[in-house]
Design an enzyme around this catalytic site. Structure first.
Site, PDB file in Angstrom:
ATOM      1  N   VAL A  72       4.825  56.242 -31.457  1.00 20.78           N
ATOM      2  CA  VAL A  72       5.416  55.291 -32.400  1.00 20.78           C
ATOM      3  C   VAL A  72       5.563  55.937 -33.774  1.00 20.78           C
ATOM      4  CG1 VAL A  72       4.965  53.135 -33.644  1.00 20.78           C
ATOM      5  CG2 VAL A  72       4.464  53.279 -31.206  1.00 20.78           C
ATOM      6  N   CYS A  73       6.713  55.703 -34.411  1.00 14.96           N
ATOM      7  CA  CYS A  73       6.866  56.132 -35.815  1.00 14.96           C
ATOM      8  C   CYS A  73       7.612  55.039 -36.565  1.00 14.96           C
ATOM      9  CB  CYS A  73       7.601  57.462 -35.904  1.00 14.96           C
ATOM     10  SG  CYS A  73       9.306  57.355 -35.341  1.00 14.96           S
ATOM     11  N   ALA A  74       8.115  55.340 -37.776  1.00 14.20           N
ATOM     12  CA  ALA A  74       8.748  54.305 -38.592  1.00 14.20           C
ATOM     13  C   ALA A  74      10.050  53.818 -37.956  1.00 14.20           C
ATOM     14  CB  ALA A  74       9.008  54.834 -40.000  1.00 14.20           C
ATOM     15  N   SER A  79       9.249  59.970 -33.344  1.00 12.74           N
ATOM     16  CA  SER A  79       8.496  59.805 -32.096  1.00 12.74           C
ATOM     17  C   SER A  79       9.224  60.474 -30.929  1.00 12.74           C
ATOM     18  CB  SER A  79       8.166  58.337 -31.814  1.00 12.74           C
ATOM     19  OG  SER A  79       9.283  57.538 -31.920  1.00 12.74           O
ATOM     20  N   MET A 101       8.547  51.096 -35.761  1.00 12.64           N
ATOM     21  CA  MET A 101       7.900  49.982 -36.448  1.00 12.64           C
ATOM     22  C   MET A 101       8.943  49.085 -37.131  1.00 12.64           C
ATOM     23  SD  MET A 101       4.753  50.109 -35.748  1.00 12.64           S
ATOM     24  CE  MET A 101       3.834  49.072 -36.894  1.00 12.64           C
TER      25      MET A 101
END
Lengths: 378, 75
Positions: A72-74, A79, A101
């Protein structure tokens, strides 16, 4: 096996069904400590991608070999980048969260809360990434929405699916942590928009005044009791609703394990008195067996096993420490000193909800990212 | 401030601004200044975190016409 994608709908189902999940969050430490994916069955580790640019070897030993890993990343670019490295290093079951996210922040899931005595149902829309709760009450092909979030498509689609016409949309107060979808719902459906007038002195649009004693916030086709109760404290206009003598919509005044903060419109001192009076006087007259339905959850611990956020008033009075402070001064100190950090962009969000500014859809999305921070824990 | 090298990461999104910055930094000597330009909002905090994690020092940052500029001194 190649890197797979997982969408936020699938992830939300897994979180709410409490399936075991292993999440590798590669955002920076600050972003992770501010706000992350949480769940009773979620194991979430943070290894910022900046520390992995020379390779993922040091990370591999920290990862489970026999479990699916969701990176998971922003947004999602990072990711995918790290996920590909993990697959290359030989891991078999690696997914990345599609939209990251940013999409997690917007996702909502409808959950049924219960039935109305004269026919009809109450649904809660759980915005699991941010902790916002919205509601739709359906009776005889009509719907009333309470505290809708900005992304209104799921409400419109759900009402369509249930063959219901949206006739009223209510904001229990002027929100500071998220942008209300109420005006857009009115535009798209012709529903009547209700907002407490005391929160709306500066608004630039017309609305019906949500105030005690009014008896025209009703369904047309059925006789469902809707009681409007003035309950200031989080804001000066905050208003609660009791529907069908059973469902108690407390807005941002009372949550499951916490209470609303009185400082988001810059009036902590004065509104603390109102908050005390609402919680310790006005609310005490409400029947103890009603189901409390707040506009937020604070921690994932507040979710029931079916993913809903609801408890009887009785149970809340027992477990919520902020409802059990005998000393008035101690209560005042709790709600006006050492308050937690305020929600991201809360000033801009209030201006947007008053209609004073109109950010683009992308800007609105950015303003809302992050935790809601509307509550104070006693 | 005199930069030893400039990385133009405008228009790139995560993780590329940091990847480019890292590759450029690998070629510099201790004490050299790397200047990075990016337009990706998310990259700002990441650049600072990356500089921190490598012990580099963020000497200066500014926002000019929606371009974020950083000057980072190599450890």
């Amino acid at each position: 096996m190649k890197l797979q994608s997982m969408n936020v709908e699938t992830l939300a189902q897994k979180v709410m069904n409490q399936e075991p999940l292993f999440i590798l969050d590669v955002r920076n430490e600050q972003a992770f400590s501010d706000w992350k994916i949480e769940g009773k069955s979620v194991e979430n580790i943070n290894v910022p991608y900046m520390t992995l640019l020379d390779g993922v070897d040091p990370l591999i030993e920290k990862l489970p070999k026999d479990k699916r890993i969701v990176v998971v990343c922003a947004k999602e670019g990072t990711s995918v980048f790290i996920g590909d490295m993990l697959v290359e290093a030989g891991l078999k079951d690696v997914h990345y969260l599609k939209g990251g996210m940013s999409s997690w922040s917007d996702h909502i899931e409808p959950v049924k809360i219960g039935d109305l005595s004269s026919g009809g149902e109450v649904y809660q829309f759980v915005r699991i990434g941010k902790g916002c709760l919205s509601y739709m009450i359906i009776s005889n092909n009509e719907a009333i929405i309470i505290d809708p979030i900005r992304t209104i498509d799921p409400f419109i689609a759900f009402a369509d699916k249930m063959n219901a016409k949206i006739i009223h949309v209510v904001d229990t107060h002027l929100h500071a942590d998220h942008i209300s979808g109420a005006r857009n719902i009115r535009e798209q459906t012709g529903a009547t928009y209700w907002l407490p007038a005391q929160d709306a002195e500066e608004v630039t649009f017309s609305f019906e005044h949500l105030e005690e004693g009014r008896n025209d916030l009703t369904f047309n086709n059925s006789n469902v009791d809707i009681k409007i109760m003035y309950s200031p404290g989080h804001t000066i206009g905050s208003t609660s609703l009791i529907i069908d003598h059973t469902y108690f919509f407390t807005g941002d005044i009372l949550f499951i394990d916490s209470i609303g903060r009185p400082d988001l419109a810059g009036e902590a001192g004065e509104w603390a008195f109102d908050l005390r009076s609402t919680l310790y006087n006005t609310y005490q007259d409400v029947a103890k067996e009603v189901t409390v339905l707040p506009a937020h959850f604070g921690t994932i611990e507040e979710l029931n096993n079916n993913g809903s956020v609801a408890k009887t008033f009785d149970e809340i009075l027992e477990r919520n420490t902020s409802m059990n402070i005998k000393d008035t001064e101690q209560f005042h100190a709790l709600v006006s000193e050492n308050l937690p950090e305020q929600p991201n962009s809360f000033v801009d969000i209030r201006q947007t909800n008053m209609g004073k500014v109109t950010p683009t859809s992308e800007e609105q999305h950015e303003m809302e990212i992050g935790p809601n921070r509307c509550a104070i824990n006693g | 401030m005199k930069s030893t090298k400039i990385v133009d990461a405008k228009g790139l999104s995560c993780p590329m601004p940091i990847v480019r910055a890292k590759m450029a930094m690998d070629e510099l000597q201790s004490g050299d200044i790397l200047e990075v330009h990016t337009t990706d909002k998310g990259s700002q905090a990441d650049l600072v975190a990356w500089a921190d994690s490598g012990g580099h020092i963020l000497e200066k940052e500014l926002n000019e016409d929606d371009v974020f500029k950083f000057w980072i001194k190599k450890a």
